[in-house]
Scaffold this motif. Structure first.
Motif, PDB file in Angstrom:
ATOM      1  N   GLY A  14      44.754  18.017  30.407  1.00 24.50           N
ATOM      2  CA  GLY A  14      44.677  17.763  28.976  1.00 24.50           C
ATOM      3  C   GLY A  14      45.971  18.029  28.243  1.00 24.50           C
ATOM      4  O   GLY A  14      46.339  17.287  27.324  1.00 24.50           O
ATOM      5  N   ILE A  15      46.686  19.098  28.638  1.00 24.91           N
ATOM      6  CA  ILE A  15      47.931  19.447  27.953  1.00 24.91           C
ATOM      7  C   ILE A  15      49.152  19.007  28.763  1.00 24.91           C
ATOM      8  O   ILE A  15      49.995  18.254  28.279  1.00 24.91           O
ATOM      9  CB  ILE A  15      47.984  20.963  27.684  1.00 24.91           C
ATOM     10  N   THR A  16      49.241  19.462  30.014  1.00 26.14           N
ATOM     11  CA  THR A  16      50.443  19.206  30.808  1.00 26.14           C
ATOM     12  C   THR A  16      50.719  17.718  30.992  1.00 26.14           C
ATOM     13  O   THR A  16      51.864  17.282  30.933  1.00 26.14           O
ATOM     14  CB  THR A  16      50.315  19.872  32.193  1.00 26.14           C
ATOM     15  N   ARG A  17      49.669  16.919  31.192  1.00 32.03           N
ATOM     16  CA  ARG A  17      49.896  15.496  31.449  1.00 32.03           C
ATOM     17  C   ARG A  17      49.630  14.613  30.236  1.00 32.03           C
ATOM     18  O   ARG A  17      50.476  13.834  29.816  1.00 32.03           O
ATOM     19  CB  ARG A  17      49.031  15.018  32.615  1.00 32.03           C
ATOM     20  N   PHE A  18      48.456  14.724  29.637  1.00 36.68           N
ATOM     21  CA  PHE A  18      48.051  13.712  28.657  1.00 36.68           C
ATOM     22  C   PHE A  18      48.686  13.887  27.287  1.00 36.68           C
ATOM     23  O   PHE A  18      48.780  12.923  26.529  1.00 36.68           O
ATOM     24  CB  PHE A  18      46.530  13.689  28.530  1.00 36.68           C
ATOM     25  N   ALA A  19      49.130  15.081  26.940  1.00 36.82           N
ATOM     26  CA  ALA A  19      49.803  15.255  25.653  1.00 36.82           C
ATOM     27  C   ALA A  19      51.074  14.417  25.586  1.00 36.82           C
ATOM     28  O   ALA A  19      51.527  14.058  24.489  1.00 36.82           O
ATOM     29  CB  ALA A  19      50.123  16.729  25.416  1.00 36.82           C
ATOM     30  N   TYR A  20      51.632  14.084  26.737  1.00 36.34           N
ATOM     31  CA  TYR A  20      52.843  13.259  26.755  1.00 36.34           C
ATOM     32  C   TYR A  20      52.617  11.900  26.111  1.00 36.34           C
ATOM     33  O   TYR A  20      53.539  11.332  25.530  1.00 36.34           O
ATOM     34  CB  TYR A  20      53.343  13.096  28.197  1.00 36.34           C
ATOM     35  N   GLY A  21      51.396  11.376  26.178  1.00 33.17           N
ATOM     36  CA  GLY A  21      51.118  10.098  25.533  1.00 33.17           C
ATOM     37  C   GLY A  21      51.393  10.141  24.042  1.00 33.17           C
ATOM     38  O   GLY A  21      51.820   9.129  23.442  1.00 33.17           O
ATOM     39  N   LEU A  22      51.178  11.294  23.402  1.00 33.55           N
ATOM     40  CA  LEU A  22      51.474  11.453  21.980  1.00 33.55           C
ATOM     41  C   LEU A  22      52.969  11.594  21.724  1.00 33.55           C
ATOM     42  O   LEU A  22      53.465  11.230  20.652  1.00 33.55           O
ATOM     43  CB  LEU A  22      50.754  12.688  21.439  1.00 33.55           C
ATOM     44  N   SER A  82      48.446   4.331  11.813  1.00 31.49           N
ATOM     45  CA  SER A  82      49.112   5.448  11.147  1.00 31.49           C
ATOM     46  C   SER A  82      49.017   6.707  12.001  1.00 31.49           C
ATOM     47  O   SER A  82      48.228   6.779  12.954  1.00 31.49           O
ATOM     48  CB  SER A  82      48.453   5.703   9.789  1.00 31.49           C
ATOM     49  N   ALA A  83      49.811   7.714  11.627  1.00 34.18           N
ATOM     50  CA  ALA A  83      49.768   8.980  12.360  1.00 34.18           C
ATOM     51  C   ALA A  83      48.389   9.628  12.251  1.00 34.18           C
ATOM     52  O   ALA A  83      47.891  10.212  13.221  1.00 34.18           O
ATOM     53  CB  ALA A  83      50.845   9.924  11.833  1.00 34.18           C
ATOM     54  N   SER A  84      47.758   9.527  11.080  1.00 33.55           N
ATOM     55  CA  SER A  84      46.425  10.125  10.914  1.00 33.55           C
ATOM     56  C   SER A  84      45.394   9.399  11.770  1.00 33.55           C
ATOM     57  O   SER A  84      44.476  10.035  12.327  1.00 33.55           O
ATOM     58  CB  SER A  84      46.006  10.102   9.445  1.00 33.55           C
ATOM     59  N   PHE A  85      45.526   8.071  11.919  1.00 34.64           N
ATOM     60  CA  PHE A  85      44.595   7.345  12.771  1.00 34.64           C
ATOM     61  C   PHE A  85      44.789   7.716  14.235  1.00 34.64           C
ATOM     62  O   PHE A  85      43.813   7.868  14.985  1.00 34.64           O
ATOM     63  CB  PHE A  85      44.748   5.836  12.601  1.00 34.64           C
ATOM     64  N   VAL A  86      46.039   7.884  14.658  1.00 39.67           N
ATOM     65  CA  VAL A  86      46.312   8.299  16.039  1.00 39.67           C
ATOM     66  C   VAL A  86      45.686   9.660  16.308  1.00 39.67           C
ATOM     67  O   VAL A  86      45.085   9.890  17.371  1.00 39.67           O
ATOM     68  CB  VAL A  86      47.830   8.319  16.300  1.00 39.67           C
ATOM     69  N   THR A  87      45.789  10.579  15.342  1.00 37.21           N
ATOM     70  CA  THR A  87      45.158  11.891  15.495  1.00 37.21           C
ATOM     71  C   THR A  87      43.655  11.752  15.655  1.00 37.21           C
ATOM     72  O   THR A  87      43.037  12.377  16.530  1.00 37.21           O
ATOM     73  CB  THR A  87      45.477  12.780  14.285  1.00 37.21           C
ATOM     74  N   ILE A 142      48.602   5.085  23.065  1.00 34.17           N
ATOM     75  CA  ILE A 142      49.112   5.516  21.764  1.00 34.17           C
ATOM     76  C   ILE A 142      50.279   4.628  21.335  1.00 34.17           C
ATOM     77  O   ILE A 142      50.378   4.226  20.164  1.00 34.17           O
ATOM     78  CB  ILE A 142      49.535   6.991  21.799  1.00 34.17           C
ATOM     79  N   ALA A 143      51.170   4.315  22.282  1.00 40.28           N
ATOM     80  CA  ALA A 143      52.289   3.428  21.964  1.00 40.28           C
ATOM     81  C   ALA A 143      51.775   2.060  21.522  1.00 40.28           C
ATOM     82  O   ALA A 143      52.322   1.445  20.585  1.00 40.28           O
ATOM     83  CB  ALA A 143      53.210   3.290  23.172  1.00 40.28           C
ATOM     84  N   LEU A 144      50.717   1.546  22.166  1.00 36.40           N
ATOM     85  CA  LEU A 144      50.142   0.263  21.774  1.00 36.40           C
ATOM     86  C   LEU A 144      49.575   0.338  20.356  1.00 36.40           C
ATOM     87  O   LEU A 144      49.801  -0.561  19.528  1.00 36.40           O
ATOM     88  CB  LEU A 144      49.047  -0.155  22.755  1.00 36.40           C
ATOM     89  N   LEU A 145      48.848   1.403  20.055  1.00 41.27           N
ATOM     90  CA  LEU A 145      48.282   1.558  18.724  1.00 41.27           C
ATOM     91  C   LEU A 145      49.368   1.639  17.667  1.00 41.27           C
ATOM     92  O   LEU A 145      49.232   1.052  16.566  1.00 41.27           O
ATOM     93  CB  LEU A 145      47.388   2.802  18.669  1.00 41.27           C
ATOM     94  N   ARG A 146      50.449   2.335  17.970  1.00 38.78           N
ATOM     95  CA  ARG A 146      51.548   2.408  17.006  1.00 38.78           C
ATOM     96  C   ARG A 146      52.203   1.044  16.811  1.00 38.78           C
ATOM     97  O   ARG A 146      52.578   0.687  15.684  1.00 38.78           O
ATOM     98  CB  ARG A 146      52.587   3.439  17.472  1.00 38.78           C
ATOM     99  N   GLU A 147      52.333   0.287  17.893  1.00 35.42           N
ATOM    100  CA  GLU A 147      52.866  -1.078  17.770  1.00 35.42           C
ATOM    101  C   GLU A 147      51.960  -1.955  16.907  1.00 35.42           C
ATOM    102  O   GLU A 147      52.431  -2.847  16.202  1.00 35.42           O
ATOM    103  CB  GLU A 147      53.017  -1.717  19.158  1.00 35.42           C
TER     104      GLU A 147
END
Length: 406
Positions: free
Chosen positions: A31-39, A257-262, A248-253
């Motif tokens: 959850g932290i070591t690997r997947f937080a990198y997506g953010l 917004s940052a709040s939606f990503v959260t 996350i990169a796709l959603l930003r493209e």
């Protein structure tokens, strides 16, 4: 030992507390070591001028480390004990994540991700073995206890979703502001490690003497007996990590917004936690590859949804469906091992699946990134991930219980 692990019709409250505390192993290692990198991928890529292939390569390096760690985990568990390896791995994972905040060179970051991957494999495999033992003690609800452990990844994802965007906003004026997020994640991981250490002390560090004796004389588990499930699981590793690295990169493209990503990532994490209850009956009922096949198929649908439509509701459905399913695929392989092998061979079986999982994750991020650098962009990369998941479902469906094939 302070906690009773006797078999009951339902897990006793101390057993549930142990399962939730052990789930911090999954929270730290995945959850932290690997997947937080997506953010962190979008701001790091923009700041450092990376291609998608290099950005994906960071998670490939993590997966290479995970494979190395998985290969040496059985030897380290025999030498140092399961609990010690669990806690030491979590401490080292926290240190290596902190290290990622002190460098900007791509080679140095790749090394940090590699080292964090090695440590996280120790945590994940050792924690999974302890969760399997806990599930055997409360065997009538073993699927639930395993689901709680793997669902702990959702706690890490949820924490990352709430923490990383806030830190990025606070450090927006700082040079390389994303480095502060790595430090914050390292602190969160260290806090989770304290709970993990408590759980480790409350659990038996060794299998019962009879099982321990058998494990030294038992022959290795034959790969061919789990061949279809292993092949399906490798493709799961390829497909799911493409989504978790790049969605996350796709959603930003697409203008999120940052709040939606959260919101998206938090709901994904909550769904991951809830999945421990959702699929527990499935894992307890079937002894072959049926659970893995069904769950891989659903993941393919979730992966394709944000490609088919950029709308916010569709993206949220994708995140909730993905979060509610993907860690249960991991739990399904531990359940498969637990249903079909004696306790003396559980460590061998779990390590075997962890290795092919790591192999799939090595290929997935870089290939998805390479496809995304071409025509069609990230959308085409996620289509490839969905296809890998569906092929994995087909292969897993051919896995039968070992009792049926004996």
């Amino acid at each position: 030992m302070s906690t009773s692990l006797t078999s009951t019709s339902a897990p006793a409250q101390p057993t549930l507390r142990l399962a939730f505390a052990l789930s911090m192993g999954a929270a730290v290692s995945l959850g932290i070591t690997r997947f937080a990198y997506g953010l962190l991928l979008p701001p790091m890529r923009e700041d450092l001028g990376w291609s998608y292939a290099l950005a994906g390569g960071m998670n490939t390096a993590n997966a290479v480390g995970y494979l190395i760690g998985a290969l040496i985990t059985p030897m380290l568990m025999r030498r140092f004990g399961v609990t010690r390896l669990l806690v030491v791995g979590a401490v080292l994972a926290s240190i290596f994540m902190a290290g990622s905040g002190f460098v900007t060179d791509a080679a140095a970051l790749l090394l940090q991700r590699l080292l964090a991957g090695i440590a996280s494999a120790w945590v994940f495999v050792a924690g999974g073995l302890l969760a399997a033992r806990l599930g055997e003690a409360g065997s009538s609800r073993g699927g639930l206890l395993l689901g709680i452990y793997y669902g702990g990844t959702g706690f890490g994802i949820l924490l990352s979703a709430l923490l990383v965007p806030q830190v990025l906003r606070a450090a927006a004026a700082e040079p390389h502001g994303w480095t502060w997020a790595w430090w914050a994640l390292a602190i969160a991981s260290a806090a989770a490690t304290l709970l993990l250490a408590w759980a480790g002390r409350a659990m038996p560090d060794r299998a019962p003497p009879a099982a321990a004796t058998a494990s030294t004389s038992a022959p290795p588990v034959a790969l061919r007996r789990f061949g279809w499930a292993l092949a399906g699981y490798a493709l799961f590793g390829m497909g799911y990590i493409g989504y978790m690295t790049f969605v996350i990169a796709l959603l930003r493209e697409q203008g999120a917004s940052a709040s939606f990503v959260t919101l998206f990532y938090a709901l994904l994490g909550i769904a991951c936690v809830a999945s421990s209850r959702l699929w527990a009956g499935l894992l307890d009922r079937y002894r072959g590859g049926q659970p893995q096949a069904l769950l891989n198929g659903l993941l393919g649908v979730a992966t394709l949804l944000p490609v088919l439509s950029p709308s916010a509701p569709v993206a949220l459905v994708s995140g909730v469906l993905f979060g509610g399913v993907f860690l249960s695929v991991v739990a399904s392989t531990t359940a498969l091992v637990r249903h079909n092998l004696p306790p003396a061979r559980w460590a061998q079986g779990i390590s075997m699946f962890t290795i092919v999982f790591a192999l799939g994750q090595i290929v997935g991020p870089t290939v998805t990134g390479w496809i995304s650098d071409g025509a069609g962009g990230l959308a085409r990369g996620l289509v490839a991930s969905a296809m890998a998941l569906w092929l994995g479902a087909v292969l897993a469906s051919r896995q039968h219980s070992l009792q049926e094939t004996a």
